[in-house]
Design a protein around this motif. Structure first.
Motif, short mmCIF file in Angstrom:
data_model
loop_
_atom_site.label_atom_id
_atom_site.label_comp_id
_atom_site.label_asym_id
_atom_site.label_seq_id
_atom_site.Cartn_x
_atom_site.Cartn_y
_atom_site.Cartn_z
N GLU A 190 0.92 -1.27 0.02
CA GLU A 190 0.04 -0.02 -0.12
C GLU A 190 0.90 1.25 -0.07
O GLU A 190 1.89 1.15 0.42
CB GLU A 190 -0.99 0.00 1.35
N LYS A 191 0.39 2.19 -0.57
CA LYS A 191 1.11 3.41 -0.47
C LYS A 191 0.74 4.35 0.77
O LYS A 191 -0.53 4.44 1.02
CB LYS A 191 0.62 4.43 -1.83
N VAL A 192 1.48 4.93 1.35
CA VAL A 192 1.33 5.72 2.70
C VAL A 192 1.28 7.20 2.42
O VAL A 192 2.50 7.74 1.90
CB VAL A 192 2.29 5.16 3.71
N PHE A 216 3.40 16.28 3.69
CA PHE A 216 4.70 16.03 4.27
C PHE A 216 5.21 14.90 2.93
O PHE A 216 6.61 15.33 2.60
CB PHE A 216 4.71 14.93 5.60
N GLY A 217 4.72 13.93 2.66
CA GLY A 217 4.90 13.23 1.55
C GLY A 217 4.46 11.66 1.48
O GLY A 217 3.58 11.53 2.15
N SER A 218 4.92 10.92 0.77
CA SER A 218 4.24 9.58 0.68
C SER A 218 5.51 8.57 0.59
O SER A 218 6.51 8.74 0.03
CB SER A 218 3.48 9.45 -0.72
N PHE A 219 5.45 7.38 0.97
CA PHE A 219 6.08 6.25 0.99
C PHE A 219 5.31 5.33 0.12
O PHE A 219 4.26 5.13 0.10
CB PHE A 219 6.16 5.57 2.50
N ILE A 268 6.60 1.20 -2.34
CA ILE A 268 7.59 0.29 -2.35
C ILE A 268 7.80 0.26 -4.04
O ILE A 268 7.00 0.40 -4.79
CB ILE A 268 7.09 -1.02 -2.24
N ARG A 269 9.24 0.27 -4.31
CA ARG A 269 9.40 0.29 -5.90
C ARG A 269 10.00 -1.14 -5.92
O ARG A 269 10.83 -1.60 -5.19
CB ARG A 269 10.65 1.40 -6.12
N LYS A 314 14.55 -6.78 -6.44
CA LYS A 314 14.10 -6.79 -4.81
C LYS A 314 13.09 -5.60 -5.00
O LYS A 314 12.96 -4.77 -5.69
CB LYS A 314 15.48 -6.45 -4.23
N LYS A 315 12.57 -5.51 -3.59
CA LYS A 315 11.73 -4.11 -3.26
C LYS A 315 12.60 -3.20 -2.65
O LYS A 315 13.12 -3.57 -1.65
CB LYS A 315 10.54 -4.73 -2.43
N ILE A 316 12.25 -2.03 -3.02
CA ILE A 316 13.10 -1.09 -2.29
C ILE A 316 11.93 0.11 -1.81
O ILE A 316 11.24 0.52 -2.56
CB ILE A 316 14.02 -0.29 -3.37
N PRO A 317 12.18 0.52 -0.46
CA PRO A 317 11.03 1.54 -0.05
C PRO A 317 11.64 2.97 -0.63
O PRO A 317 12.81 3.34 -1.03
CB PRO A 317 11.34 1.62 1.45
N TYR A 318 10.71 3.77 -0.91
CA TYR A 318 10.98 5.09 -1.55
C TYR A 318 10.18 6.16 -0.93
O TYR A 318 8.95 5.87 -0.65
CB TYR A 318 10.47 4.88 -3.18
N PHE A 319 10.62 7.20 -0.88
CA PHE A 319 9.97 8.43 -0.19
C PHE A 319 9.96 9.53 -1.27
O PHE A 319 10.98 9.80 -1.69
CB PHE A 319 10.40 8.96 1.09
#
Length: 94
Positions: free
Chosen positions: A42-44, A49-52, A54-55, A76-81
């Motif tokens: 899910e996108k947060v 402020f922004g959004s988090f 997964i890419r 692989k999955k990478i967290p992205y802000f």
């Protein structure tokens, strides 16, 4: 200087006039909620402020820097802000 989780807890405790232990629980719940949502793909989004999110990085062929040998790099999955508009504007004002 780096702001740590303990610094964030202290800021929350001071700003909300609650004990440090309760502020720590609040910060922990927020962080765990973000992690749980990202695990569910899910996108947060925190408005302003922004959004988090997964890419997904695909597999590729890389090189070992020591030997120059080609190596397989798995997907692989990478967290992205991505910073929000308000955050970007606030940082530009400095």
């Amino acid at each position: 200087m780096t702001m740590t989780k303990a610094d964030l807890v202290e800021t929350v405790a001071d700003a909300s006039d609650v004990p440090r232990k309760q502020a720590d629980e609040v910060v922990q719940v927020i962080l765990e909620s973000i992690i749980t949502a990202l695990r569910r793909n899910e996108k947060v989004e925190l408005r302003g402020f922004g959004s988090f999110r997964i890419r997904q990085r695909g597999e590729r062929t890389g090189r070992n820097p020591k030997t120059g040998e080609q190596v397989h790099v798995p997907p692989k999955k990478i967290p992205y802000f991505k910073p929000g508009k308000h955050l970007r504007e606030e940082l530009l004002q400095q």
